[in-house]
Design a protein around this motif. Structure first.
Motif, PDB file in Angstrom:
ATOM      1  N   UNK A 133      -2.053   6.420   7.323  1.00 19.87           N
ATOM      2  CA  UNK A 133      -0.983   5.662   7.981  1.00 19.87           C
ATOM      3  C   UNK A 133      -1.555   4.378   8.576  1.00 19.87           C
ATOM      4  N   UNK A 134      -0.814   3.295   8.416  1.00 23.77           N
ATOM      5  CA  UNK A 134      -1.176   2.021   9.034  1.00 23.77           C
ATOM      6  C   UNK A 134      -0.104   1.687  10.063  1.00 23.77           C
ATOM      7  N   UNK A 135      -0.518   1.428  11.286  1.00 26.16           N
ATOM      8  CA  UNK A 135       0.431   1.105  12.346  1.00 26.16           C
ATOM      9  C   UNK A 135       0.110  -0.269  12.922  1.00 26.16           C
ATOM     10  N   UNK A 136       1.080  -1.171  12.810  1.00 31.45           N
ATOM     11  CA  UNK A 136       0.952  -2.508  13.396  1.00 31.45           C
ATOM     12  C   UNK A 136       1.680  -2.491  14.731  1.00 31.45           C
ATOM     13  N   UNK A 137       0.965  -2.825  15.793  1.00 31.14           N
ATOM     14  CA  UNK A 137       1.546  -2.842  17.139  1.00 31.14           C
ATOM     15  C   UNK A 137       1.067  -4.111  17.836  1.00 31.14           C
ATOM     16  N   UNK A 146       0.829  -1.212   0.000  1.00 23.71           N
ATOM     17  CA  UNK A 146       0.000   0.000   0.000  1.00 23.71           C
ATOM     18  C   UNK A 146       0.862   1.260   0.000  1.00 23.71           C
ATOM     19  N   UNK A 147       2.159   1.083   0.257  1.00 23.15           N
ATOM     20  CA  UNK A 147       3.068   2.228   0.240  1.00 23.15           C
ATOM     21  C   UNK A 147       3.825   2.288  -1.075  1.00 23.15           C
ATOM     22  N   UNK A 148       3.661   3.403  -1.794  1.00 19.90           N
ATOM     23  CA  UNK A 148       4.486   3.636  -2.983  1.00 19.90           C
ATOM     24  C   UNK A 148       5.557   4.677  -2.667  1.00 19.90           C
ATOM     25  N   UNK A 149       5.425   5.312  -1.500  1.00 20.41           N
ATOM     26  CA  UNK A 149       6.387   6.345  -1.107  1.00 20.41           C
ATOM     27  C   UNK A 149       7.639   5.737  -0.491  1.00 20.41           C
ATOM     28  N   UNK A 150       7.495   4.563   0.164  1.00 22.30           N
ATOM     29  CA  UNK A 150       8.634   3.904   0.798  1.00 22.30           C
ATOM     30  C   UNK A 150       8.665   2.439   0.373  1.00 22.30           C
ATOM     31  N   UNK A 151       9.868   1.931   0.175  1.00 24.14           N
ATOM     32  CA  UNK A 151      10.026   0.523  -0.191  1.00 24.14           C
ATOM     33  C   UNK A 151       9.909  -0.351   1.052  1.00 24.14           C
ATOM     34  N   UNK A 152       9.800  -1.670   0.834  1.00 27.28           N
ATOM     35  CA  UNK A 152       9.721  -2.597   1.969  1.00 27.28           C
ATOM     36  C   UNK A 152      10.952  -2.471   2.852  1.00 27.28           C
ATOM     37  N   UNK A 153      12.121  -2.345   2.214  1.00 29.63           N
ATOM     38  CA  UNK A 153      13.363  -2.236   2.984  1.00 29.63           C
ATOM     39  C   UNK A 153      13.353  -0.986   3.869  1.00 29.63           C
ATOM     40  N   UNK A 154      12.869   0.131   3.319  1.00 28.38           N
ATOM     41  CA  UNK A 154      12.827   1.376   4.094  1.00 28.38           C
ATOM     42  C   UNK A 154      11.864   1.260   5.274  1.00 28.38           C
ATOM     43  N   UNK A 155      10.736   0.611   5.064  1.00 28.93           N
ATOM     44  CA  UNK A 155       9.762   0.444   6.148  1.00 28.93           C
ATOM     45  C   UNK A 155      10.327  -0.447   7.250  1.00 28.93           C
ATOM     46  N   UNK A 178       5.232   0.629  10.738  1.00 25.36           N
ATOM     47  CA  UNK A 178       4.379   1.723  10.263  1.00 25.36           C
ATOM     48  C   UNK A 178       4.450   1.781   8.747  1.00 25.36           C
ATOM     49  N   UNK A 179       3.289   1.724   8.108  1.00 25.18           N
ATOM     50  CA  UNK A 179       3.218   1.720   6.649  1.00 25.18           C
ATOM     51  C   UNK A 179       2.529   3.004   6.181  1.00 25.18           C
ATOM     52  N   UNK A 180       3.236   3.863   5.428  1.00 22.09           N
ATOM     53  CA  UNK A 180       2.583   5.060   4.885  1.00 22.09           C
ATOM     54  C   UNK A 180       1.733   4.685   3.672  1.00 22.09           C
ATOM     55  N   UNK A 181       0.426   4.758   3.822  1.00 22.58           N
ATOM     56  CA  UNK A 181      -0.481   4.408   2.723  1.00 22.58           C
ATOM     57  C   UNK A 181      -0.446   5.541   1.698  1.00 22.58           C
ATOM     58  N   UNK A 182      -0.048   5.230   0.483  1.00 22.62           N
ATOM     59  CA  UNK A 182       0.118   6.272  -0.533  1.00 22.62           C
ATOM     60  C   UNK A 182      -0.195   5.721  -1.917  1.00 22.62           C
ATOM     61  N   UNK A 183      -0.334   6.644  -2.866  1.00 23.22           N
ATOM     62  CA  UNK A 183      -0.603   6.254  -4.251  1.00 23.22           C
ATOM     63  C   UNK A 183       0.216   7.142  -5.175  1.00 23.22           C
ATOM     64  N   UNK A 184       0.396   6.692  -6.405  1.00 26.88           N
ATOM     65  CA  UNK A 184       1.149   7.469  -7.379  1.00 26.88           C
ATOM     66  C   UNK A 184       0.327   8.652  -7.885  1.00 26.88           C
TER      67      UNK A 184
END
Length: 507
Positions: free
Chosen positions: A347-351, A301-310, A326-332
């Protein structure tokens, strides 16, 4: 809400003080203003006037009630408000300083009204005229002259050009373009150059005073309404004098009422997100079976950050299993801003075994719920959706502003203490932006550029007011707009340079 601006000449000794202390006027600012040391430098005529006009309009209103009955005041109050009203009370009570002056010195009953028969003592004149006829022999001669001067005055809208706190202020009548040097100790301490006053300017011998002013200063954003009134007046009277404004009493009061209503009950601006959707905050909470499973199916769901960055900021337990991310939900792209590479949607936050999602519109909230529940069937359980409306957001913002005021936080638009390099960089940016201002489309100018607006009299007047507002902000110690820049801006617009005065601030 704008600051209260009440001239002391409107307040009786036993009325609450205009400064907001909660004390009676005689126990508060009257004592301060009447001190021999403070008054020693004031004009003798002004000192004498202060003694005789204190609460004078209240005395005239009480005379009218005693002589002609409450029905007369109720009729005037209804006419003043342009609606039925029994007496000066309730939510419209804030009009009283202006109403008392208008009722005393300007209002004449309708000869066809039900109460007219009871007002034979007015003989087609004002209440103040009847008051003089009955009480002139017992009145101080200076009070008589003041009442007569008030009857020759008129209510209008005034640009605040400058102020010398504790001494007076310079005003310009927007409708007639006359300028006045007002002697005033109280209001001059709270007025702000660049804003507008509605009031009754009274001239007696060599002095010019404000007999009554509206309870709120008018911000420059409201000036287009006043300029529309000015255009109407000048269509019917090309070169109006103050006497001519008497013929436009109804239109002037209608404009005043409209502006005061908007200031007291402002319509909050509609906030839209970056997709042009109404802003409504959603905080959606789910219970999940597995943090890792949730991450794996939602990470794209994040196009702003890669899996590695997250994953660099992810949280793991002692065994190395992922427990939080934390996953920044974004679109192109963006449908409104074509130059944007992507748009942040939420924003999606898994805790642990909790998934919390925040987003800022109903549409986005519905979309993300469908995505989550489709991708995690049987592994996710909806817990709650905490919704914050625009009305609640506005209330929270007001509370935050009050809290900041109490704690001394920096006001909006000011720059907190920081490094000199940062301040210089911000200053340079602001000045470049200001010099571009004449070439930008400005909503308050009807969408015109300032360079286009100054070609008409009305547009030039509005641009002058906007510049005056900018110049007032310049003198705030946190503001970074150079006087030289403002001078350059005036040259670009073909306007005369306005010298900055030491008294242009609030002191």
């Amino acid at each position: 809400m704008e600051e209260t601006v009440m001239g002391s000449s409107q307040i009786g000794r036993n009325e609450p003080c205009y400064c907001g202390s909660g004390k009676k006027y005689k126990k508060c600012c009257l004592a301060k203003e009447s001190g021999e040391e403070e008054l020693s430098g004031m004009d003798p005529l002004w000192r004498d006037l202060r003694k005789v006009i204190d609460g004078l309009s209240v005395k005239i209103v009480l005379f009218a009630e005693e002589r002609f009955g409450e029905a007369l005041i109720a009729e005037a109050w209804s006419e003043f408000l342009f609606e039925d009203g029994e007496s000066p009370s309730g939510p419209d009570r804030f009009h009283i300083p202006v109403f008392f002056s208008w009722f005393s010195y300007h209002w004449i009953p309708d000869p066809y009204s039900e109460t007219y028969q009871a007002t034979s003592g007015l003989a087609g004149g004002t209440v103040a005229r009847a008051f003089l006829k009955k009480r002139q022999k017992t009145l101080n001669p200076l009070a008589v002259r003041y009442i007569e001067a008030c009857q020759n005055s008129v209510f209008s809208f005034y640009d605040i050009l400058s102020a010398e706190p504790g001494t007076g202020m310079k005003l310009r009548d927007i409708l007639t373009e006359e300028e006045f040097d007002i002697v005033d100790r109280a209001a001059s301490t709270s007025v702000v150059p660049g804003r507008i006053l509605f009031g009754n300017v009274v001239q007696i011998e060599h002095l010019t005073l404000m007999d009554a002013t509206a309870p709120y200063m008018i911000p420059v954003e409201k000036k287009p309404v006043i300029l529309a009134l000015k255009s109407f007046v000048r269509k019917n009277c090309p070169h109006p004098s103050r006497k001519d404004l008497v013929d436009f009493d109804v239109e002037i009061r209608e404009t005043y009422q409209t502006i005061m209503e908007e200031l007291r009950n402002p319509v909050p601006p509609t906030m839209l997100n970056t997709d042009d959707e109404l802003v409504v905050i959603h905080e959606i909470t789910y219970d999940i079976d597995s943090p890792r499973q949730a991450f794996d199916v939602l990470k794209d769901l994040s196009v702003a950050e890669s899996e590695e960055e997250i994953l660099r900021s992810a949280v793991y337990d002692d065994a190395g299993a992922l427990t939080g991310a934390s996953i920044p939900w974004s679109k192109l792209g963006n449908k409104i801003h074509s130059t944007w590479e992507n748009t942040l949607l939420g924003h999606l936050k898994i805790d642990g075994k909790t998934l919390t999602i925040t987003t800022n519109s109903d549409n986005r909230a519905q979309t993300i719920r469908e995505i989550v529940e489709t991708r995690l069937p049987g592994s996710v359980r909806f817990r709650s959706d905490n919704v914050i409306s625009q009305k609640e957001l506005a209330s929270m913002a007001r509370e935050r502003g009050e809290s900041d005021s109490e704690t001394g936080a920096s006001p909006t638009g000011s720059i907190p203490e920081t490094g000199q390099e940062v301040r210089e960089a911000v200053k340079d940016f602001l000045q470049k932006e200001i010099l571009q201002w004449p070439h930008k489309n400005i909503p308050l100018l009807g969408g015109k550029k300032p360079l286009e607006a100054v070609e008409t009299e009305e547009g030039r007047d509005m641009v002058e007011s906007l510049l005056l507002d900018m110049e007032q902000r310049e003198i705030h110690p946190d503001m970074l707009i150079d006087r030289e820049i403002m001078s350059e801006l005036r040259k670009i617009l073909g306007l005369g340079d306005r010298p900055f005065r030491p008294g242009d601030g609030q002191g």
